[in-house]
Design a protein around this motif. Structure first.
Motif, short mmCIF file in Angstrom:
data_model
loop_
_atom_site.label_atom_id
_atom_site.label_comp_id
_atom_site.label_asym_id
_atom_site.label_seq_id
_atom_site.Cartn_x
_atom_site.Cartn_y
_atom_site.Cartn_z
N GLU A 1 0.83 -1.20 0.00
CA GLU A 1 0.00 0.00 0.00
C GLU A 1 0.87 1.26 0.00
O GLU A 1 0.52 2.27 -0.61
CB GLU A 1 -0.93 -0.02 1.20
CG GLU A 1 -2.01 -1.09 1.08
CD GLU A 1 -2.85 -1.24 2.34
OE1 GLU A 1 -2.42 -0.71 3.39
OE2 GLU A 1 -3.92 -1.87 2.27
N GLN A 2 2.02 1.18 0.68
CA GLN A 2 2.93 2.33 0.72
C GLN A 2 3.48 2.67 -0.65
O GLN A 2 3.52 3.85 -1.06
CB GLN A 2 4.09 2.03 1.68
CG GLN A 2 5.16 3.14 1.71
CD GLN A 2 6.35 2.75 2.58
OE1 GLN A 2 6.27 1.87 3.43
NE2 GLN A 2 7.47 3.43 2.38
N PHE A 3 3.89 1.65 -1.41
CA PHE A 3 4.56 1.90 -2.68
C PHE A 3 3.65 1.81 -3.90
O PHE A 3 3.97 2.38 -4.95
CB PHE A 3 5.73 0.92 -2.85
CG PHE A 3 6.89 1.20 -1.93
CD1 PHE A 3 7.78 2.21 -2.21
CD2 PHE A 3 7.06 0.47 -0.76
CE1 PHE A 3 8.85 2.49 -1.36
CE2 PHE A 3 8.13 0.73 0.09
CZ PHE A 3 9.02 1.75 -0.20
N PHE A 4 2.51 1.12 -3.76
CA PHE A 4 1.63 0.92 -4.92
C PHE A 4 0.18 1.29 -4.68
O PHE A 4 -0.61 1.32 -5.62
CB PHE A 4 1.68 -0.55 -5.38
CG PHE A 4 3.02 -0.97 -5.89
CD1 PHE A 4 3.38 -0.75 -7.20
CD2 PHE A 4 3.94 -1.58 -5.05
CE1 PHE A 4 4.63 -1.13 -7.68
CE2 PHE A 4 5.18 -1.97 -5.51
CZ PHE A 4 5.54 -1.74 -6.83
N GLY A 5 -0.18 1.54 -3.43
CA GLY A 5 -1.58 1.82 -3.13
C GLY A 5 -2.43 0.57 -3.08
O GLY A 5 -3.66 0.64 -3.03
#
Length: 273
Positions: free
Chosen positions: A263-267
């Motif tokens: 979620e941090q890097f790609f949502g």
């Protein structure tokens, strides 16, 4: 490997052959990967393991504004190392030299979106439990009613002529609009000069996270059986190491760490199919 799919789209964007040696100046001064016992011995003794990665392949492995090496693959590797109680030393190297460097013992592990899809790679290297999964997606404008690849026959598809995605769009009888990469494909869709593009899911997710107002959306995602998983890569003969990496990966899946990093890097959580 995933990298083949991603190169044309992300840097300019899932499987390519490796070339000769290379790498950064920092990597040339690091100790050899096998300098202090076998890999399993160093893991069992809470020692240091060396990890080959590019450092120039956002959002998987890159340097942030402060100069710190980060990225999805980098942070997953750090989380695995923490689970195992070992120290991790990253050694940056060029993509074409990475697998050759691993085979030569210049580092212990590769963390760089490698999926080991070719028989040649599978005969030489082993892979841990995957920490990311990716496959084809179909992208169209937000107002599009297209919902499947079967519906793109006769539609204008913005595709790189040399990619496997372009081949798939051609097989689906789409009218190909040649482009250099993902960003250009999506720009043409927004400008209504093309209607769709087939590309890699992780590349598209990265683009949409960075460009939330792009005006395009994913309208179809490949089924689970078409997705390819990337894991930590080691040389053959390290079964105990692979088992330890895989167990740590399962724990990170269970405790929500992989979901959080996705979620941090790609949502989105990319650790599941």
């Amino acid at each position: 490997m995933l990298k083949k799919f991603l190169l044309g789209s992300m840097t300019a964007l899932v499987l390519a052959a490796c070339g000769g040696e290379g790498g950064s100046a920092a990597s040339s001064t690091a100790p050899a990967a096998n300098a202090s016992g076998s890999l399993i011995e160093r893991i069992n003794n809470k020692g240091t393991i060396t990890v080959g990665t590019e450092g120039t392949y956002a959002p998987f492995t890159y340097h942030d504004k402060s100069g710190k090496l980060t990225g999805y693959d980098v942070e997953v590797t750090r989380a695995v190392a923490e689970k195992l109680g070992v120290t991790v030393e990253f050694k940056e190297t060029q993509w074409d030299a990475m697998m050759a460097g691993l085979k030569a013992g210049r580092f212990d592990v590769v963390a760089n979106q490698v999926a080991l899809t070719s028989p040649e790679r599978q005969a030489t290297f082993d892979k841990s439990e995957p920490y990311s999964w990716s496959g084809p997606v179909l992208v169209a404008r937000n107002d599009s009613t297209i919902k499947s690849v079967e519906e793109i026959a006769g539609k204008k598809a913005a595709q790189s002529l040399t990619s496997n995605y372009g081949e798939r769009a051609t097989a689906a009888k789409a009218e190909i609009v040649p482009v250099d990469g993902l960003a250009q494909s999506l720009m043409l869709i927004e400008q209504k000069r093309a209607e769709v593009t087939l590309n890699d899911e992780l590349a598209v997710l990265d683009y949409l996270k960075k460009n939330p107002n792009a005006g395009v959306k994913i309208v179809w995602t490949a089924p689970a059986e078409e997705k390819v998983g990337a894991g930590l890569i080691v040389n053959k003969g390290n079964d105990e190491v692979v088992a330890k990496f895989s167990e740590a990966m399962k724990e990170l899946q269970a405790d929500g760490t992989l979901k959080k990093l996705g979620e941090q890097f790609f949502g989105k959580d990319i650790s599941v199919k």
